[in-house]
Design a protein around this motif. Structure first.
Motif, mmCIF file in Angstrom:
data_model
loop_
_atom_site.group_PDB
_atom_site.id
_atom_site.type_symbol
_atom_site.label_atom_id
_atom_site.label_comp_id
_atom_site.label_asym_id
_atom_site.label_seq_id
_atom_site.Cartn_x
_atom_site.Cartn_y
_atom_site.Cartn_z
ATOM 1 N N ARG A 30 0.830 -1.213 0.000
ATOM 2 C CA ARG A 30 0.000 0.000 0.000
ATOM 3 C C ARG A 30 0.865 1.264 0.000
ATOM 4 N N TYR A 31 2.007 1.184 -0.630
ATOM 5 C CA TYR A 31 2.902 2.349 -0.724
ATOM 6 C C TYR A 31 2.263 3.421 -1.624
ATOM 7 N N PRO A 32 2.677 4.676 -1.467
ATOM 8 C CA PRO A 32 2.092 5.736 -2.303
ATOM 9 C C PRO A 32 2.299 5.409 -3.784
ATOM 10 N N ALA B 40 0.824 3.008 -5.459
ATOM 11 C CA ALA B 40 0.657 1.586 -5.820
ATOM 12 C C ALA B 40 -0.602 1.391 -6.643
ATOM 13 N N ARG B 41 -0.428 0.874 -7.817
ATOM 14 C CA ARG B 41 -1.585 0.526 -8.644
ATOM 15 C C ARG B 41 -1.181 -0.578 -9.608
ATOM 16 N N CYS B 42 -2.187 -1.236 -10.157
ATOM 17 C CA CYS B 42 -1.925 -2.336 -11.064
ATOM 18 C C CYS B 42 -1.620 -1.793 -12.457
ATOM 19 N N ASP B 43 -0.825 -2.518 -13.222
ATOM 20 C CA ASP B 43 -0.581 -2.060 -14.592
ATOM 21 C C ASP B 43 -1.298 -2.939 -15.622
ATOM 22 N N MET C 277 14.957 -7.576 1.870
ATOM 23 C CA MET C 277 15.715 -6.365 2.178
ATOM 24 C C MET C 277 17.049 -6.462 1.453
ATOM 25 N N PRO C 278 17.598 -5.326 1.033
ATOM 26 C CA PRO C 278 18.885 -5.411 0.328
ATOM 27 C C PRO C 278 20.007 -5.849 1.263
ATOM 28 N N GLU C 279 21.042 -6.428 0.652
ATOM 29 C CA GLU C 279 22.188 -6.859 1.450
ATOM 30 C C GLU C 279 23.119 -5.658 1.625
ATOM 31 N N ILE C 280 22.798 -4.809 2.570
ATOM 32 C CA ILE C 280 23.622 -3.618 2.805
ATOM 33 C C ILE C 280 23.968 -3.583 4.290
ATOM 34 N N ALA C 281 25.225 -3.347 4.574
ATOM 35 C CA ALA C 281 25.659 -3.306 5.975
ATOM 36 C C ALA C 281 24.974 -2.154 6.709
ATOM 37 N N LEU D 25 15.386 6.395 -1.449
ATOM 38 C CA LEU D 25 14.649 5.242 -2.000
ATOM 39 C C LEU D 25 15.647 4.283 -2.630
ATOM 40 N N ILE D 26 15.609 3.040 -2.174
ATOM 41 C CA ILE D 26 16.461 2.007 -2.784
ATOM 42 C C ILE D 26 15.574 1.085 -3.588
ATOM 43 N N GLY D 27 15.790 1.044 -4.889
ATOM 44 C CA GLY D 27 15.008 0.145 -5.734
ATOM 45 C C GLY D 27 14.196 0.899 -6.761
ATOM 46 N N THR D 28 14.413 0.556 -8.016
ATOM 47 C CA THR D 28 13.665 1.198 -9.106
ATOM 48 C C THR D 28 13.032 0.133 -10.002
ATOM 49 N N GLY D 29 12.407 -0.865 -9.363
ATOM 50 C CA GLY D 29 11.556 -1.807 -10.087
ATOM 51 C C GLY D 29 10.156 -1.220 -10.167
ATOM 52 N N SER D 30 9.158 -2.080 -10.339
ATOM 53 C CA SER D 30 7.780 -1.583 -10.485
ATOM 54 C C SER D 30 7.353 -0.759 -9.274
ATOM 55 N N SER D 31 7.730 -1.193 -8.065
ATOM 56 C CA SER D 31 7.279 -0.476 -6.862
ATOM 57 C C SER D 31 7.943 0.887 -6.770
ATOM 58 N N GLY D 32 9.269 0.920 -6.882
ATOM 59 C CA GLY D 32 9.992 2.186 -6.756
ATOM 60 C C GLY D 32 9.578 3.188 -7.823
ATOM 61 N N ALA E 298 12.420 -0.412 -1.757
ATOM 62 C CA ALA E 298 11.534 -0.999 -2.784
ATOM 63 C C ALA E 298 12.364 -2.099 -3.437
ATOM 64 N N SER E 299 12.853 -2.992 -2.579
ATOM 65 C CA SER E 299 13.931 -3.899 -2.995
ATOM 66 C C SER E 299 13.456 -5.288 -3.372
ATOM 67 N N GLY E 300 12.164 -5.461 -3.548
ATOM 68 C CA GLY E 300 11.667 -6.682 -4.174
ATOM 69 C C GLY E 300 11.335 -7.820 -3.228
ATOM 70 N N PHE E 301 11.274 -9.010 -3.814
ATOM 71 C CA PHE E 301 10.697 -10.181 -3.136
ATOM 72 C C PHE E 301 11.526 -11.444 -3.389
ATOM 73 N N ASP E 302 11.376 -12.403 -2.499
ATOM 74 C CA ASP E 302 11.789 -13.777 -2.803
ATOM 75 C C ASP E 302 10.612 -14.344 -3.606
ATOM 76 N N SER F 3 17.400 -11.018 -12.682
ATOM 77 C CA SER F 3 16.151 -10.499 -12.121
ATOM 78 C C SER F 3 15.515 -11.560 -11.237
ATOM 79 N N TRP F 4 14.414 -11.164 -10.606
ATOM 80 C CA TRP F 4 13.696 -12.130 -9.768
ATOM 81 C C TRP F 4 13.032 -13.219 -10.612
ATOM 82 N N TYR F 5 12.841 -12.953 -11.929
ATOM 83 C CA TYR F 5 12.295 -13.999 -12.812
ATOM 84 C C TYR F 5 13.148 -15.270 -12.725
HETATM 85 P P1 NAP Z 1 11.974 -5.551 -8.051
HETATM 86 O O1 NAP Z 1 11.421 -5.434 -9.399
HETATM 87 O O2 NAP Z 1 12.644 -6.830 -7.681
HETATM 88 O O3 NAP Z 1 12.973 -4.350 -7.856
HETATM 89 C C1 NAP Z 1 13.844 -4.313 -6.774
HETATM 90 C C2 NAP Z 1 14.739 -3.107 -6.928
HETATM 91 O O4 NAP Z 1 15.580 -3.026 -5.789
HETATM 92 C C3 NAP Z 1 15.662 -3.205 -8.143
HETATM 93 O O5 NAP Z 1 15.779 -1.938 -8.714
HETATM 94 C C4 NAP Z 1 16.974 -3.658 -7.521
HETATM 95 O O6 NAP Z 1 18.102 -3.333 -8.264
HETATM 96 C C5 NAP Z 1 16.926 -2.888 -6.229
HETATM 97 N N1 NAP Z 1 17.841 -3.445 -5.236
HETATM 98 C C6 NAP Z 1 17.746 -4.628 -4.588
HETATM 99 N N2 NAP Z 1 18.792 -4.796 -3.775
HETATM 100 C C7 NAP Z 1 19.564 -3.690 -3.914
HETATM 101 C C8 NAP Z 1 20.774 -3.256 -3.332
HETATM 102 N N3 NAP Z 1 21.449 -4.026 -2.448
HETATM 103 N N4 NAP Z 1 21.284 -2.075 -3.696
HETATM 104 C C9 NAP Z 1 20.611 -1.304 -4.589
HETATM 105 N N5 NAP Z 1 19.466 -1.642 -5.174
HETATM 106 C C10 NAP Z 1 18.955 -2.832 -4.831
HETATM 107 O O7 NAP Z 1 10.877 -5.290 -6.921
HETATM 108 P P2 NAP Z 1 9.514 -4.447 -7.030
HETATM 109 O O8 NAP Z 1 9.752 -3.141 -7.634
HETATM 110 O O9 NAP Z 1 8.878 -4.503 -5.693
HETATM 111 O O10 NAP Z 1 8.647 -5.272 -8.047
HETATM 112 C C11 NAP Z 1 8.513 -6.675 -7.928
HETATM 113 C C12 NAP Z 1 7.392 -7.144 -8.797
HETATM 114 O O11 NAP Z 1 6.135 -6.864 -8.170
HETATM 115 C C13 NAP Z 1 7.288 -6.433 -10.117
HETATM 116 O O12 NAP Z 1 8.252 -6.862 -11.032
HETATM 117 C C14 NAP Z 1 5.860 -6.738 -10.501
HETATM 118 O O13 NAP Z 1 5.705 -8.024 -11.003
HETATM 119 C C15 NAP Z 1 5.155 -6.628 -9.155
HETATM 120 N N6 NAP Z 1 4.613 -5.264 -9.015
HETATM 121 C C16 NAP Z 1 3.637 -4.888 -9.893
HETATM 122 C C17 NAP Z 1 3.129 -3.620 -9.852
HETATM 123 C C18 NAP Z 1 2.105 -3.214 -10.847
HETATM 124 O O14 NAP Z 1 1.251 -3.935 -11.255
HETATM 125 N N7 NAP Z 1 2.177 -2.042 -11.325
HETATM 126 C C19 NAP Z 1 3.595 -2.716 -8.911
HETATM 127 C C20 NAP Z 1 4.584 -3.121 -8.027
HETATM 128 C C21 NAP Z 1 5.096 -4.399 -8.086
HETATM 129 P P3 NAP Z 1 18.763 -4.394 -9.280
HETATM 130 O O15 NAP Z 1 17.805 -4.468 -10.427
HETATM 131 O O16 NAP Z 1 20.073 -3.857 -9.590
HETATM 132 O O17 NAP Z 1 18.821 -5.708 -8.541
#
Ligand code: NAP
Length: 552
Positions: free
Chosen positions: A57-59, A61-64, A156-160, A189-196, A394-398, A508-510
């Motif tokens: 529920r981050y600011p 957040a919406r589906c694409d 969470m990112p692997e950062i000391a 903000l750390i992370g520029t995937g879909s969430s970031g 915004a560092s993603g998921f397992d 990637s997480w894929y």
């Molecule tokens: P993500 O795509 O896995 O992105 C994680 C981000 O964190 C990446 O930019 C990654 O960089 C960065 N990161 C991780 N560890 C780091 C570190 N130690 N130092 C610096 N950067 C670090 O995660 P997400 O953005 O939460 O998205 C996950 C998935 O959720 C999406 O791909 C999508 O399927 C779904 N989602 C969908 C929507 C939607 O429908 N619009 C919205 C949000 C999420 P690197 O790439 O360099 O690892």
């Protein structure tokens, strides 16, 4: 038809089926089980429905995926009664929709909230699953459905020094329900995937300064979100059968951009090599203007598999970034390079690149200035310290497997799912695992899942599993299990299909690359929805070939 009265469970703690997870798939599975006459209880870790839409529920957040397509198709009443308000639904609207569905179908009394499943083990003699929640509550059931979601366990990112920060820190997937006041704050903000990429444009107006720490820049396309009018709705209602059919039989199983697709229908799967450069650019420009991920992905055929076609689209996106970003350093920080479009999950956000032209937003290039540590005062780079009030991760998921392997699941002979999946997830059609009888997975690895509209794909799976349960019931069989040889063939087929795509061309997480030690395999089935549905249908025609359906 929606029955007003649901049959009571025979015994609360020993229903026919346990469903884990109250997201789209779990809610639908619960409904399906009830309509088939099975008693079922749904266990949900959180205090309300939503699944990933509860937690994220981050600011911004919406589906694409467009709201009309990102919705259930199984109930005409729900379609008629629910009003989507925007082309792309917000987290809040999706969660409200899920709540509406659960109440409309009288399912809430079958859901046990705040019930985090921690163990599930199969008792062979009894032919039942024994399931335990964190609070000690125990259940037993014949069937176990894991609708635990592909993106559930945050990383969470692997950062000391992360724990040493003296300000506030949040993960986008654990955003507090009460909200977070970022007004006037210095935010990192750390992370520029879909969430970031979605969060950035949503907070730039309120923060004092936003530092975006960019490691791997993504290909971000605009959403072009807009409010839905009565005209949109009428169009949908008039054409919904055809549009649903198109969604179901599209490469991404419901993907995407229903209204846009209608406009752009003639521009799908074109052979880019037969077009002039001018025509190619014109088509891509039109797709860019239409917004959303789908038009650009599907205008030309083979974007997923042919590096030349892919580079055509990748370089087009890079050119659009350079139209917005004038500063050479910022442009370098934000321009994806060295991997193809779609190898990482494409990001969709309005005003993403535009945000970096604001004076209070800074893109920090972590390739040039790596992070040394998080400190009590902020983030320390190798050559600079940045003082922060708030850090957002915004560092993603397992992804794909995390929610399943975090439960101690034991099948026949006490073998755990972690052991069974040591070399990567093994399943038959992404829905069943050999050695784990009567356990079924929705939206999991080995199925198209996250490469498609997950709502449509899991609807297909719910129907598929419902049909198979009914088939077993008619045969007076109580056990359904994937056969090992069928499972091996499916896993081999899935990996062959994946090798023909570009999904492995990025970390990637894929492919599990974001989790140290995770086996590197393309986790979702990469053959597309149509091939997947056809493979499932063929299995059915052959009397559920590859499933052992027996009396004990
Ligand atoms: P993500 O795509 O896995 O992105 C994680 C981000 O964190 C990446 O930019 C990654 O960089 C960065 N990161 C991780 N560890 C780091 C570190 N130690 N130092 C610096 N950067 C670090 O995660 P997400 O953005 O939460 O998205 C996950 C998935 O959720 C999406 O791909 C999508 O399927 C779904 N989602 C969908 C929507 C939607 O429908 N619009 C919205 C949000 C999420 P690197 O790439 O360099 O690892």
């Amino acid at each position: 038809m929606i029955p007003r009265q649901q049959p009571p469970a025979s015994r609360e703690s020993a229903p026919d089926a346990i469903v884990v997870g109250a997201g789209f798939a779990g809610i639908h599975m619960l409904w399906k089980l009830q309509t088939l006459g099975f008693t079922a209880v749904l266990l949900e870790a959180e205090s309300d429905v939503g699944g990933c839409w509860y937690a994220n529920r981050y600011p911004g957040a919406r589906c694409d995926v467009e709201s009309f397509a990102y919705s259930y198709s199984f109930s005409r009443e729900i379609e008629d009664e629910w009003r989507w308000t925007e082309r792309y639904p917000t987290q809040a609207e999706i969660q409200r929709y899920q709540g509406f569905v659960v109440d409309r179908l009288n399912l809430r009394n079958r859901i046990r909230f705040s019930s985090r499943v921690v163990t599930a083990s199969y008792a062979e003699e009894a032919g039942r699953w024994a399931i335990k929640c964190e609070d000690g509550t125990a259940y037993s059931s014949t069937h176990l459905f894991l609708a635990t979601g592909p993106l559930t366990v945050p990383r969470m990112p692997e950062i000391a020094g992360i724990d040493t920060f003296s300000g506030e820190s949040y993960h986008t997937a654990r955003w507090p329900k009460r909200g977070v006041n970022l007004t006037g704050k210095r935010v990192g903000l750390i992370g520029t995937g879909s969430s970031g990429t979605q969060l950035i444009p949503a907070v730039t107006d309120v923060v004092e300064r936003l530092y975006v720490f960019v490691r791997t820049p993504n290909y971000v396309t605009p959403a072009r979100n807009y409010p839905l009018t009565q005209e949109h709705r009428d169009y949908w209602i008039r054409n919904r059968e055809e549009l649903r059919r198109l969604c179901r039989r599209s490469e991404v199983g419901g993907g995407g951009d229903v209204l846009t697709f209608e406009k752009l229908r003639w521009k799908r799967g074109l052979d880019s090599k037969a077009l002039s450069n001018e025509q190619q650019q014109e088509i891509m420009a039109e797709c860019w203007e239409a917004g959303g991920p789908a038009p650009l992905i599907y205008a030309f055929k083979d974007v997923y598999s042919d590096p030349v076609v892919n580079e055509l689209v990748s370089s087009f996106i890079r050119s659009k970034i350079s139209e917005v970003i004038q500063d050479a350093e910022v442009l370098e920080t934000l321009t994806p390079a060295g991997y193809p479009f779609l190898a990482k999950r494409p990001c969709v956000a309005d005003n993403y690149y535009e945000s970096f032209t604001r004076p209070n937003v800074e893109a920090v290039n972590l390739r040039r200035h790596p992070v040394k540590a998080v400190t009590p005062g902020g983030i320390s780079l190798v050559d600079r310290d940045i003082e922060l009030d708030v850090i957002v991760y915004a560092s993603g998921f397992d992804a794909m497997t995390g929610a399943i392997t975090s439960i101690d699941i034991r099948g026949r002979h006490g073998i755990s799912i972690q052991q069974a999946w040591r070399a990567g997830p093994q399943s038959y059609l992404g829905m069943a695992v050999a050695g784990f009888p009567n356990m079924f997975i929705l939206g999991g690895p080995g199925s198209p899942s996250v490469l498609t509209n997950v709502v449509a794909t899991t609807e297909f799976q719910v129907d598929y599993l419902g049909d198979m349960l009914a088939y077993a019931q008619r045969a007076a069989a109580t056990v359904i299990e994937a056969a090992s040889d069928a499972q091996n063939k499916w896993v081999t087929h899935a990996s062959q299909v994946a090798r023909g795509t570009l999904f492995d061309r990025a970390d990637s997480w894929y492919v599990g690359a974001n989790v140290p030690g995770k086996p590197r395999v393309v986790l979702p089935y990469a053959g597309g929805s149509i091939a997947y549905q056809d493979a499932c249908a063929e299995v059915t025609r052959d009397g559920y070939r590859g499933f052992v359906i027996s009396k004990s």
